[in-house]
Scaffold this active site. Structure first.
Site, short mmCIF file in Angstrom:
data_model
loop_
_atom_site.label_atom_id
_atom_site.label_comp_id
_atom_site.label_asym_id
_atom_site.label_seq_id
_atom_site.Cartn_x
_atom_site.Cartn_y
_atom_site.Cartn_z
N GLU A 50 -0.73 -0.25 -1.99
CA GLU A 50 -2.09 0.13 -2.36
C GLU A 50 -2.47 1.50 -1.77
OE1 GLU A 50 -4.31 -1.18 -4.51
OE2 GLU A 50 -5.57 0.53 -3.98
N THR A 69 -5.82 0.64 -9.87
CA THR A 69 -4.69 -0.28 -9.70
C THR A 69 -4.22 -0.84 -11.04
OG1 THR A 69 -5.33 -1.00 -7.48
CG2 THR A 69 -3.98 -2.51 -8.72
N HIS A 120 -6.84 -0.13 1.47
CA HIS A 120 -7.77 0.22 0.40
C HIS A 120 -9.03 0.81 1.03
CE1 HIS A 120 -10.48 -0.14 -3.01
NE2 HIS A 120 -9.47 -0.48 -3.78
N ASP A 131 0.24 3.25 -5.86
CA ASP A 131 -0.44 3.17 -7.17
C ASP A 131 -1.29 4.40 -7.49
OD1 ASP A 131 -2.41 2.40 -5.25
OD2 ASP A 131 -3.34 0.93 -6.61
N HIS A 132 -1.92 4.98 -6.46
CA HIS A 132 -2.80 6.14 -6.69
C HIS A 132 -3.24 6.68 -5.35
CE1 HIS A 132 -6.03 3.37 -5.69
NE2 HIS A 132 -5.62 2.56 -6.66
C1 GP9 Z 1 -8.07 -5.47 -6.17
C2 GP9 Z 1 -7.10 -4.38 -5.93
C3 GP9 Z 1 -7.80 -3.02 -5.85
O1 GP9 Z 1 -7.59 -6.72 -6.53
O2 GP9 Z 1 -5.97 -4.43 -6.70
O3 GP9 Z 1 -7.89 -2.33 -7.03
P1 GP9 Z 1 -8.35 -0.77 -7.07
O4 GP9 Z 1 -9.76 -0.71 -6.52
O5 GP9 Z 1 -7.41 0.01 -6.20
O6 GP9 Z 1 -8.26 -0.39 -8.50
MN MN Z 2 -5.36 0.50 -6.16
#
Ligand code: GP9
Ligand code: MN
Length: 433
Positions: free
Chosen positions: A38, A82, A199, A258-259
Site C-alpha cells: 500500500e 488501490t 496508508h 499501488d500508487h
Molecule cells: C482500502 C484500501 C485503501 O480497503 O485498499 O484504498 P486506497 O485509499 O489506497 O485507494
Molecule cells: Mn492504495
C-alpha cells in the site's frame, strides 16, 4: 462496418509483444503470491534515515539474485487509487478517467481476468486476503466477476481494538492469521494480499514502531517512513510463515506498490530528504516520484537482477502469464510483457501524460529525463513529431481501454477456450471446506 470491439482488438493485437524465450515458463506451475504494498513508492528502497534502512527486508529482496526487480516501473492509477491498481494488474486494462472502475462497473461488467485465466489454463485456485470490509471499492462484487474463488476480508479476522488502524487489520496480523487459510488452499494457487497499514495519514500505535523517523513540518512524511518500516517487517514475518508452511520454495512472490503515498503538494518538503533542493523542485520531479516497486521473487533461484526497462502496472498481467508459461496472445490486454524485446516502454499515466526512457511529457511540455530540463522542441521538428506520435498512441490506448470497459465490450469477445465467469458460483461468506 468494423465493430468497436474489432477496433480495440486490432489495436491490442498489433501491440502484443511475444514472450522472451529465456523467461517464458520459468515459474510454470508455481503458486503465485501477489503482495500489494500500500502507498509504497520506489524511493523508499535503499533509503536510510539517520543511517538506518527504512525497509531492510525489501531492500534485500530488491538486490537478491532470486529477484527480477524493476527500477523504472510506474503506477498508472487515477481516482480509483488501490482499485485502479488492482484492475490493471488483474485485467491489463486501464482504470477510468474519473472515479473507480471497480465501483462503477465492477458489479456488471464482463472480465477476462487473472484468476479466471489461471484457473482455466493452469488449474489455479484463487483468493484475496485483505483486512478491510469486503464492500470497500465494491470488491465483493468485482472479485466475483473476475473469478476469485475466495475473499478473506475483515470478517474472517479479529479486528477489534488496537488490532486495526484506519483501513483495517494491521498488516502483521493479516499475514499471521491468514496462513491457516492459505495452507488449506488447493495448489497451485493465485493469491493476493492487500496491505493497509502504510496508508495516509500514516499513523501507528506506539507499540508497533521504534523506527526513528524524520523531523519535518509534515507529519505525513514523518509517519510514512514509520509505517513503511512496519510494512517491511510484516513482509519479513510473512516470508518466515511461508517458509515454515513449506510454501516458499514452490511459489513466485510478486511485490508491487499501488500508487504514491506522499502527494505532489508534499513533495517539496520531502525533497531535501531525497537529497534534492526544494527550490527547483518541478512537475518533472513529481512525475519521477511516481515510480513504485515491481519485483518478481523466485526463492531458491538465481539469475534475477535489477532491470532498467520502463513499464507500469498495465504490463504486469502479460508479464506474469508468460513467466508461468501461459501465452497472453489470445486476450485483449493493453500492457506488454516487460521481458519481451518488443515490450512497449512508453508508460501512460491516466491523465495522458507519459514517460519514456528518454522523455517525460507532461501537459505537452517535454522534459529530458537525463537533465530534468524542459526541451524546447520548437527548433527540433523531428523530435516534436516523435513526441506527437507517442502522445497520439497514448491517447488512443487510453480511449480504447475506456470504450472496452464503459461499453462492456468483452461480453462480445470469447478468447479461445475461455469459459465466461459466473459470479453466482462464488459466495465469500463460505469458509473453506
Ligand atoms: C482500502 C484500501 C485503501 O480497503 O485498499 O484504498 P486506497 O485509499 O489506497 O485507494
Ligand atoms: Mn492504495
Amino acid at each position: 462496418k468494423k465493430s468497436e470491439l474489432d477496433t480495440v482488438h486490432d489495436f491490442t493485437k498489433a501491440h502484443y509483444a511475444a514472450p522472451n524465450d529465456k523467461m517464458y515458463g520459468i515459474a510454470k506451475g508455481k503458486n503465485v503470491i501477489v503482495i500489494h504494498l500500500e502507498s509504497f513508492q520506489q524511493f523508499l528502497i535503499d533509503k536510510k534515515i539517520d543511517g538506518k534502512e527504512v525497509t531492510p527486508f525489501l531492500n534485500k529482496l530488491y538486490h537478491s539474485q532470486s529477484t527480477y526487480a524493476f527500477k523504472n516501473f510506474f503506477h498508472q492509477v487515477g481516482q480509483g487509487k488501490t482499485s485502479d491498481a488492482e484492475n490493471m494488474l488483474e485485467t491489463s486494462t486501464y482504470g477510468l478517467s474519473t472515479g473507480s472502475l471497480f465501483s462503477q462497473l465492477g458489479s456488471d461488467n464482463t472480465f477476462q481476468a487473472a484468476p479466471a485465466i489461471l484457473n482455466q489454463r493452469g488449474n489455479y485456485s484463487s483468493a484475496v486476503f485483505h483486512g478491510n470490509v469486503a464492500s470497500f471499492w465494491n470488491r465483493n462484487n468485482t472479485y466475483k466477476n473476475m473469478g476469485y474463488q475466495y475473499f478473506f476480508d475483515a470478517s474472517y479476522f479479529d479486528t477489534t481494538g488496537d488490532k486495526s488502524t484506519g483501513y483495517g487489520l494491521k498488516d502483521k496480523l493479516l499475514f499471521k492469521h491468514s496462513v491457516q487459510y492459505l495452507e488449506r488452499l488447493q495448489q497451485p494457487f493465485y493469491v493476493k494480499y492487500i496491505t493497509v497499514t502504510n496508508h495516509f495519514p500514516f499513523t501507528l500505535d506506539e507499540e508497533d514502531t521504534d523506527f526513528k523517523t524524520t523531523d519535518t513540518s509534515d507529519s505525513a512524511i514523518n509517519g510514512y517512513f514509520q509505517t513503511a518500516h512496519y510494512l517491511d517487517q510484516s513482509i519479513q514475518e510473512f516470508y518466515q510463515y511461508l517458509e515454515k508452511a513449506g510454501l516458499l520454495k514452490n511459489s513466485m512472490i510478486v511485490l508491487y506498490g499501488d500508487h504514491y503515498g506522499l502527494s505532489n503538494s508534499e513533495n517539496d518538503t520531502l525533497a531535501p530528504i531525497l537529497g534534492k533542493s526544494a527550490d527547483d523542485w518541478s512537475s518533472f520531479d513529481n512525475a519521477q516520484l511516481q515510480r513504485v516497486p515491481f519485483m518478481v521473487n523466485l526463492p531458491g533461484t538465481t539469475g534475477g537482477k535489477i532491470e532498467s526497462t520502463y513499464g507500469g502496472e498495465i504490463d504486469v498481467l502479460p508479464t506474469l502469464l508468460h513467466l508461468l508459461g501461459i501465452s497472453s496472445k489470445r486476450y485483449i490486454q493493453f500492457g506488454t510483457d516487460l521481458f519481451s524485446k518488443d515490450h512497449d516502454q512508453t508508460v501512460a499515466f491516466r491523465n495522458r501524460d507519459f514517460v519514456t526512457p528518454k522523455y517525460t511529457v507532461l501537459n505537452d511540455t517535454v522534459y529530458d529525463n537525463h537533465t530534468g530540463e524542459e526541451v524546447d522542441t520548437s527548433d527540433d521538428e523531428a523530435l516534436q513529431k516523435r513526441i506527437d506520435k507517442l502522445q497520439k498512441k497514448v491517447n488512443k490506448e487510453l480511449s480504447l481501454s475506456d470504450s472496452l470497459n464503459t461499453k462492456n465490450l468483452l461480453r462480445f469477445y470469447t478468447p479461445k477456450d475461455f469459459k465466461a465467469v459466473d459470479a453466482s458460483d462464488y459466495n465469500y461468506a463460505d469458509e473453506l471446506e
